[in-house]
Motif scaffolding. Structure first.
Motif, mmCIF file in Angstrom:
data_model
loop_
_atom_site.group_PDB
_atom_site.id
_atom_site.type_symbol
_atom_site.label_atom_id
_atom_site.label_comp_id
_atom_site.label_asym_id
_atom_site.label_seq_id
_atom_site.Cartn_x
_atom_site.Cartn_y
_atom_site.Cartn_z
ATOM 1 N N GLU A 21 0.800 -1.228 0.000
ATOM 2 C CA GLU A 21 0.000 0.000 0.000
ATOM 3 C C GLU A 21 0.837 1.284 0.000
ATOM 4 O OE1 GLU A 21 -0.581 -2.590 2.016
ATOM 5 O OE2 GLU A 21 -2.650 -3.221 1.667
ATOM 6 N N GLY A 22 2.141 1.168 0.174
ATOM 7 C CA GLY A 22 2.986 2.353 0.205
ATOM 8 C C GLY A 22 4.024 2.429 -0.893
ATOM 9 N N ASN A 23 4.126 1.379 -1.713
ATOM 10 C CA ASN A 23 5.171 1.321 -2.737
ATOM 11 C C ASN A 23 4.643 0.741 -4.034
ATOM 12 O OD1 ASN A 23 7.807 2.013 -1.220
ATOM 13 N ND2 ASN A 23 6.733 0.590 0.130
ATOM 14 N N LEU A 24 4.927 1.439 -5.132
ATOM 15 C CA LEU A 24 4.516 1.005 -6.457
ATOM 16 C C LEU A 24 5.739 0.944 -7.352
ATOM 17 C CD1 LEU A 24 2.036 2.576 -5.121
ATOM 18 C CD2 LEU A 24 1.215 2.851 -7.432
ATOM 19 N N ARG A 25 5.587 0.302 -8.484
ATOM 20 C CA ARG A 25 6.585 0.328 -9.548
ATOM 21 C C ARG A 25 5.870 0.718 -10.830
ATOM 22 N NH1 ARG A 25 11.061 -3.564 -8.511
ATOM 23 N NH2 ARG A 25 11.810 -2.883 -6.479
ATOM 24 N N LEU A 26 6.555 1.497 -11.662
ATOM 25 C CA LEU A 26 5.997 1.919 -12.941
ATOM 26 C C LEU A 26 6.973 1.587 -14.061
ATOM 27 C CD1 LEU A 26 5.221 4.376 -10.719
ATOM 28 C CD2 LEU A 26 3.860 5.010 -12.667
ATOM 29 N N ALA A 27 6.431 1.230 -15.218
ATOM 30 C CA ALA A 27 7.213 0.960 -16.419
ATOM 31 C C ALA A 27 6.631 1.802 -17.542
ATOM 32 C CB ALA A 27 7.149 -0.524 -16.777
ATOM 33 N N LEU A 28 7.434 2.736 -18.057
ATOM 34 C CA LEU A 28 6.945 3.656 -19.086
ATOM 35 C C LEU A 28 7.807 3.585 -20.332
ATOM 36 C CD1 LEU A 28 6.232 6.746 -16.838
ATOM 37 C CD2 LEU A 28 4.642 4.984 -17.561
ATOM 38 N N TRP A 29 7.191 3.969 -21.438
ATOM 39 C CA TRP A 29 7.909 3.987 -22.702
ATOM 40 C C TRP A 29 9.079 4.976 -22.618
ATOM 41 C CZ3 TRP A 29 6.653 0.447 -26.256
ATOM 42 C CH2 TRP A 29 5.386 -0.121 -26.181
ATOM 43 N N PRO A 30 10.243 4.590 -23.121
ATOM 44 C CA PRO A 30 11.379 5.517 -23.129
ATOM 45 C C PRO A 30 11.146 6.665 -24.108
ATOM 46 C CG PRO A 30 12.030 3.331 -23.956
ATOM 47 C CD PRO A 30 10.570 3.273 -23.633
ATOM 48 N N GLY A 31 11.716 7.808 -23.807
ATOM 49 C CA GLY A 31 11.692 8.937 -24.725
ATOM 50 C C GLY A 31 10.422 9.760 -24.732
ATOM 51 N N THR A 32 9.464 9.455 -23.862
ATOM 52 C CA THR A 32 8.228 10.237 -23.846
ATOM 53 C C THR A 32 8.381 11.459 -22.954
ATOM 54 O OG1 THR A 32 7.260 9.085 -21.958
ATOM 55 C CG2 THR A 32 6.864 8.129 -24.153
ATOM 56 N N THR A 33 7.487 12.418 -23.136
ATOM 57 C CA THR A 33 7.474 13.607 -22.283
ATOM 58 C C THR A 33 7.277 13.217 -20.827
ATOM 59 O OG1 THR A 33 6.618 14.967 -24.079
ATOM 60 C CG2 THR A 33 6.304 15.812 -21.848
ATOM 61 N N THR A 34 6.342 12.304 -20.572
ATOM 62 C CA THR A 34 6.072 11.874 -19.205
ATOM 63 C C THR A 34 7.309 11.259 -18.568
ATOM 64 O OG1 THR A 34 3.739 11.501 -19.693
ATOM 65 C CG2 THR A 34 4.629 10.364 -17.769
ATOM 66 N N THR A 35 7.960 10.358 -19.278
ATOM 67 C CA THR A 35 9.154 9.701 -18.750
ATOM 68 C C THR A 35 10.248 10.722 -18.469
ATOM 69 O OG1 THR A 35 8.607 7.648 -19.880
ATOM 70 C CG2 THR A 35 10.906 7.954 -19.249
ATOM 71 N N GLY A 36 10.459 11.648 -19.398
ATOM 72 C CA GLY A 36 11.464 12.696 -19.185
ATOM 73 C C GLY A 36 11.150 13.552 -17.970
ATOM 74 N N ASN A 37 9.884 13.900 -17.805
ATOM 75 C CA ASN A 37 9.476 14.693 -16.647
ATOM 76 C C ASN A 37 9.745 13.935 -15.351
ATOM 77 O OD1 ASN A 37 8.528 16.715 -18.357
ATOM 78 N ND2 ASN A 37 6.403 16.050 -18.226
ATOM 79 N N MET A 38 9.453 12.652 -15.342
ATOM 80 C CA MET A 38 9.640 11.845 -14.135
ATOM 81 C C MET A 38 11.118 11.687 -13.794
ATOM 82 S SD MET A 38 6.533 9.125 -14.762
ATOM 83 C CE MET A 38 7.116 7.936 -13.593
ATOM 84 N N ILE A 39 11.946 11.481 -14.805
ATOM 85 C CA ILE A 39 13.387 11.377 -14.565
ATOM 86 C C ILE A 39 13.914 12.698 -14.017
ATOM 87 C CG2 ILE A 39 15.630 11.151 -15.709
ATOM 88 C CD1 ILE A 39 14.232 9.118 -17.628
ATOM 89 N N ARG A 40 13.477 13.806 -14.603
ATOM 90 C CA ARG A 40 13.966 15.132 -14.215
ATOM 91 C C ARG A 40 13.513 15.549 -12.824
ATOM 92 N NH1 ARG A 40 11.137 17.792 -17.138
ATOM 93 N NH2 ARG A 40 10.013 19.080 -15.673
ATOM 94 N N THR A 41 12.239 15.323 -12.489
ATOM 95 C CA THR A 41 11.698 15.845 -11.231
ATOM 96 C C THR A 41 11.644 14.829 -10.096
ATOM 97 O OG1 THR A 41 9.391 15.272 -11.737
ATOM 98 C CG2 THR A 41 10.202 17.438 -12.512
#
Length: 153
Positions: free
Chosen positions: A53-73
């Motif tokens: 309930e306190g920990n998740l994992r996410l798998a996103l397509w490389p090179g997307t705006t969302t992925t870049g935002n998540m890596i950056r922030t």
């Protein structure tokens, strides 16, 4: 101080099991762009798994705006509409190393629940959130199962 956690219903949706019965569910993943605008992407139950309930994992397509935002922030908000409630989950992210033997190349993230809120209205029922229909359910669900299994590594 209590550790932020998602509720049981959301955990059950995101537990990585019985994906065939959850294939119509889609969620919104919100991030912030470099120029400080909100960015919204859809994510499926085949791209996020709750370890607890306190920990998740996410798998996103490389090179997307969302992925870049998540890596950056290192931050994202997951918005899910299920079970007559809206669930808003703020996530603190850690970018995980790539799996060398991955069947499906994805950017992987460990996500700690930073804050979680369930919302409903007394004057109205939330009937549905974002729902989808897969065009090729068998192949997509197989890919989801493989992706979820790789997130658990």
């Amino acid at each position: 101080m209590q550790t932020p956690r998602i509720g049981k219903e959301l955990f059950t949706l995101l537990n990585g099991k019985e994906l065939e019965h959850k294939q119509q569910e889609a969620m919104m993943l919100l991030t912030v762009t470099e120029d400080q605008w909100p960015h919204i992407a859809m994510i499926s139950v085949g791209e996020v798994v709750a370890l607890d309930e306190g920990n998740l994992r996410l798998a996103l397509w490389p090179g997307t705006t969302t992925t870049g935002n998540m890596i950056r922030t290192g931050k994202a908000t997951l918005a899910v509409f299920t079970g007559g409630q809206a669930h808003y989950v703020r996530l603190s992210l850690e970018h995980l190393p790539a799996l060398r033997e991955a069947k499906h190349v994805r950017e992987r993230f460990a996500a700690r629940v930073f804050a979680a809120r369930e919302d409903s209205a007394q004057y109205a029922d939330i009937l549905t959130g974002v729902t989808i229909r897969l065009k090729e359910p068998e192949s997509v669900i197989n890919r989801w199962k493989e992706t979820v299994a790789e997130l658990l590594v």
